[in-house]
Scaffold this motif. Sequence first.
Motif, PDB file in Angstrom:
ATOM      1  N   GLU A   1       0.380 -38.067  54.265  1.00 11.47           N
ATOM      2  CA  GLU A   1      -0.769 -38.621  55.200  1.00 11.47           C
ATOM      3  C   GLU A   1      -0.461 -40.022  55.481  1.00 11.47           C
ATOM      4  OE1 GLU A   1      -4.347 -38.877  52.936  1.00 11.47           O
ATOM      5  OE2 GLU A   1      -4.151 -37.088  52.231  1.00 11.47           O
ATOM      6  N   PHE A   2       0.075 -40.890  54.903  1.00 11.32           N
ATOM      7  CA  PHE A   2       0.615 -42.210  55.346  1.00 11.32           C
ATOM      8  C   PHE A   2       1.613 -42.121  56.510  1.00 11.32           C
ATOM      9  CE2 PHE A   2       2.406 -46.480  53.458  1.00 11.32           C
ATOM     10  CZ  PHE A   2       1.773 -47.228  54.554  1.00 11.32           C
ATOM     11  N   ASN A   3       2.542 -41.231  56.353  1.00  8.87           N
ATOM     12  CA  ASN A   3       3.425 -41.122  57.417  1.00  8.87           C
ATOM     13  C   ASN A   3       2.821 -40.700  58.751  1.00  8.87           C
ATOM     14  OD1 ASN A   3       4.382 -40.562  54.640  1.00  8.87           O
ATOM     15  ND2 ASN A   3       6.462 -39.970  55.481  1.00  8.87           N
ATOM     16  N   ILE A   4       1.768 -39.613  58.795  1.00  8.94           N
ATOM     17  CA  ILE A   4       1.359 -39.134  59.921  1.00  8.94           C
ATOM     18  C   ILE A   4       0.358 -39.985  60.493  1.00  8.94           C
ATOM     19  CG2 ILE A   4       0.265 -37.019  60.967  1.00  8.94           C
ATOM     20  CD1 ILE A   4       1.823 -35.382  58.822  1.00  8.94           C
ATOM     21  N   ASP A   5      -0.679 -40.385  59.693  1.00 11.02           N
ATOM     22  CA  ASP A   5      -1.895 -41.127  60.244  1.00 11.02           C
ATOM     23  C   ASP A   5      -1.638 -42.552  60.329  1.00 11.02           C
ATOM     24  OD1 ASP A   5      -3.302 -38.634  59.968  1.00 11.02           O
ATOM     25  OD2 ASP A   5      -4.021 -39.225  58.188  1.00 11.02           O
ATOM     26  N   LYS A   6      -0.482 -43.020  59.884  1.00  9.14           N
ATOM     27  CA  LYS A   6      -0.148 -44.446  59.931  1.00  9.14           C
ATOM     28  C   LYS A   6      -1.197 -45.311  59.446  1.00  9.14           C
ATOM     29  CE  LYS A   6       3.729 -43.318  61.890  1.00  9.14           C
ATOM     30  NZ  LYS A   6       4.928 -43.372  61.135  1.00  9.14           N
TER      31      LYS A   6
ATOM     32  N   ASP B   1       6.765 -45.675  49.468  1.00 11.23           N
ATOM     33  CA  ASP B   1       7.850 -46.571  49.875  1.00 11.23           C
ATOM     34  C   ASP B   1       6.978 -47.704  50.743  1.00 11.23           C
ATOM     35  OD1 ASP B   1       9.762 -48.100  51.104  1.00 11.23           O
ATOM     36  OD2 ASP B   1      11.215 -46.638  51.238  1.00 11.23           O
ATOM     37  N   ILE B   2       6.783 -48.884  50.085  1.00 15.22           N
ATOM     38  CA  ILE B   2       6.064 -49.556  50.670  1.00 15.22           C
ATOM     39  C   ILE B   2       6.580 -50.465  52.018  1.00 15.22           C
ATOM     40  CG2 ILE B   2       5.048 -52.287  50.723  1.00 15.22           C
ATOM     41  CD1 ILE B   2       4.117 -51.504  48.052  1.00 15.22           C
ATOM     42  N   PHE B   3       8.019 -50.401  51.841  1.00 15.64           N
ATOM     43  CA  PHE B   3       8.505 -51.215  53.000  1.00 15.64           C
ATOM     44  C   PHE B   3       8.807 -50.349  54.346  1.00 15.64           C
ATOM     45  CE2 PHE B   3      12.612 -51.897  55.250  1.00 15.64           C
ATOM     46  CZ  PHE B   3      12.793 -53.269  55.527  1.00 15.64           C
ATOM     47  N   ASN B   4       9.110 -49.049  53.797  1.00 18.81           N
ATOM     48  CA  ASN B   4       9.118 -48.029  55.045  1.00 18.81           C
ATOM     49  C   ASN B   4       7.686 -47.341  55.387  1.00 18.81           C
ATOM     50  OD1 ASN B   4      12.131 -48.233  55.643  1.00 18.81           O
ATOM     51  ND2 ASN B   4      12.145 -47.186  53.729  1.00 18.81           N
ATOM     52  N   LYS B   5       6.906 -47.701  54.577  1.00 22.60           N
ATOM     53  CA  LYS B   5       5.491 -47.256  54.915  1.00 22.60           C
ATOM     54  C   LYS B   5       5.300 -45.511  54.913  1.00 22.60           C
ATOM     55  CE  LYS B   5       4.128 -51.526  57.361  1.00 22.60           C
ATOM     56  NZ  LYS B   5       3.736 -51.854  58.651  1.00 22.60           N
ATOM     57  N   THR B   6       5.758 -45.074  54.029  1.00 26.22           N
ATOM     58  CA  THR B   6       5.774 -43.765  53.766  1.00 26.22           C
ATOM     59  C   THR B   6       5.329 -43.148  52.400  1.00 26.22           C
ATOM     60  OG1 THR B   6       8.210 -43.556  52.844  1.00 26.22           O
ATOM     61  CG2 THR B   6       7.748 -43.395  55.304  1.00 26.22           C
ATOM     62  N   CYS B   7       4.847 -41.810  52.398  1.00 28.01           N
ATOM     63  CA  CYS B   7       4.435 -41.328  50.818  1.00 28.01           C
ATOM     64  C   CYS B   7       4.760 -39.823  51.165  1.00 28.01           C
ATOM     65  CB  CYS B   7       2.985 -41.698  50.649  1.00 28.01           C
ATOM     66  SG  CYS B   7       2.379 -41.014  49.378  1.00 28.01           S
ATOM     67  N   THR B   8       5.148 -39.294  49.852  1.00 31.58           N
ATOM     68  CA  THR B   8       5.358 -37.765  49.948  1.00 31.58           C
ATOM     69  C   THR B   8       4.290 -36.997  50.317  1.00 31.58           C
ATOM     70  OG1 THR B   8       5.077 -37.831  47.502  1.00 31.58           O
ATOM     71  CG2 THR B   8       7.402 -38.453  48.292  1.00 31.58           C
TER      72      THR B   8
ATOM     73  N   VAL C   1      -3.127 -54.475  51.510  1.00 30.56           N
ATOM     74  CA  VAL C   1      -3.360 -53.273  52.013  1.00 30.56           C
ATOM     75  C   VAL C   1      -3.293 -53.280  53.521  1.00 30.56           C
ATOM     76  CG1 VAL C   1      -5.931 -53.068  51.950  1.00 30.56           C
ATOM     77  CG2 VAL C   1      -4.359 -50.942  51.910  1.00 30.56           C
ATOM     78  N   TYR C   2      -3.903 -54.352  54.031  1.00 33.64           N
ATOM     79  CA  TYR C   2      -4.038 -54.473  55.670  1.00 33.64           C
ATOM     80  C   TYR C   2      -2.509 -54.585  56.338  1.00 33.64           C
ATOM     81  CZ  TYR C   2      -8.812 -55.247  54.441  1.00 33.64           C
ATOM     82  OH  TYR C   2      -9.858 -55.121  54.109  1.00 33.64           O
TER      83      TYR C   2
ATOM     84  N   PRO D   1      -2.832 -46.363  55.345  1.00 35.15           N
ATOM     85  CA  PRO D   1      -2.365 -46.113  53.894  1.00 35.15           C
ATOM     86  C   PRO D   1      -3.341 -45.096  53.227  1.00 35.15           C
ATOM     87  CG  PRO D   1      -2.606 -48.665  54.491  1.00 35.15           C
ATOM     88  CD  PRO D   1      -3.239 -47.607  55.535  1.00 35.15           C
ATOM     89  N   CYS D   2      -2.563 -44.053  52.607  1.00 35.45           N
ATOM     90  CA  CYS D   2      -3.097 -42.972  51.959  1.00 35.45           C
ATOM     91  C   CYS D   2      -3.714 -43.603  50.423  1.00 35.45           C
ATOM     92  CB  CYS D   2      -2.357 -41.821  51.572  1.00 35.45           C
ATOM     93  SG  CYS D   2      -0.793 -42.245  50.671  1.00 35.45           S
ATOM     94  N   VAL D   3      -4.187 -42.888  49.744  1.00 40.14           N
ATOM     95  CA  VAL D   3      -4.879 -43.432  48.348  1.00 40.14           C
ATOM     96  C   VAL D   3      -3.669 -43.873  47.397  1.00 40.14           C
ATOM     97  CG1 VAL D   3      -6.752 -41.991  48.344  1.00 40.14           C
ATOM     98  CG2 VAL D   3      -4.786 -40.908  47.718  1.00 40.14           C
TER      99      VAL D   3
END
Length: 435
Positions: free
Chosen positions: A403-408, A393-400, A425-426, A410-412
């Motif tokens: 990694e994206f949610n916790i590290d803040k 979810d690009i808008f909320n900056k999350t991924c199932t 991506v920045y 972008p994961c792969v």
Amino acid sequence: MKSNFEFWTRKSNRSLWVIECIDPNCSWRLRASKIVPESTKFVIQKYVRVHSCSLLNRNANHHQATYIVIGEQVDPQYVGVEKGPGPKGIQTFACTKLGAQISYYKAWRGRKHAHTLIRGSPEQSFHVLPSYFHMLKKLNPGTVTRIEVDGESRFKYLFLAFGVAIRGFRYMRKVVGIDGTFLKGQYWGVLLVATAQDGNGQCYPLAWGIIDSENEDAWTWFLTRLKEVIGDTNELALISDRAPSIKKAISTVFEKANHGACAWHVAQNIRNKFKCADIMGLYWSVVNTYRCDDFTGYMIEILNRYSRVAEYLENEVGFEKWSRCHYPGLRYNITTTNMVESLNNMLVNARDFPYVALLDVIQEKMSKWWNDRRILNLVTYHVKGDELEGVVDIFNKTCTCKEFNIDKLPCVHAVAAADHAQVSVYSLVSPYYTK
């Protein structure tokens, strides 16, 4: 008309219309009268449909094929499009569909009449402009509009900034490109544009204006209205060409903002004034370098090869106006007004429209852009990998994958989604990593 038979009007008044073939010996005729005196509708009372005249009377240069008739026949081809057929296309249409041979000039007038039927006349446009702006502000909260008239209440200037653009500017880099392009309608004029650029390098139109000509008074009026919606701070950078009227107006209106020259326009001036196209590669190296030491080295090379160009860049233009490393404020990677030129090119077919029709095209394109970007923010991306899949979810900056949610960072999966959505991506990186 398609059979090339011409007719003449024997009698015409408010209650009766009688037409006959131009051959007095021909039996073809039509008689129509009003249904009732108060009605605006006519009923055919008599119609002799068969021509008894000679085929020699046929004429492909049909007398009834007026530019008004031609315009009424082709006007559906201009509905919902910006360009439509040109005069040559109308000539072909008249020949194949109406059986009439018409001149290029008549086709041009027919095209102009069709435009008037679809988009209204310039006079009608001026008349409805205040009502049009009223509805724009009512349907788009926060929208700012202005109309300036002269002492005889005749139109002089207009200004338009959509509320959504004003609200979003707080999240943009404070670099605004301004420029104008000539309109080609009956009353001419100049369309002005002020635009920023978002983090993905896409145009972010801020304000639009129409003035009579590019002079100091007109630019001062437009920039004063622009200042009312974006403010004036040391952080703000205004990029334009080096037209004297723009330079003077910016210095008058914006006391804190920095003014930069469009590096592309400076390059064109060098080409035209000094006839040295072979120096362009070196010139762009000077423009884009970040280090003053490198800048000095490049300028010495220019001085050795073209001393007049070096003198022009230093004394007439000024290093601080076009050089990235000497610019006193922040213009980031924006060195030209190409973002404004892109908007001008977008409207190339609408520049001969009446003003309200032109503003309609602008409003339609802006609405589509904002809507497309909202949809992008609502979309999730299912990314498949060799080991682990992820829904981003690009808008909320999350991924199932979490990694994206916790590290803040972008994961792969987020990187792949951003690449597909053409999002930087920045922009997905947490501010904690960027400050």
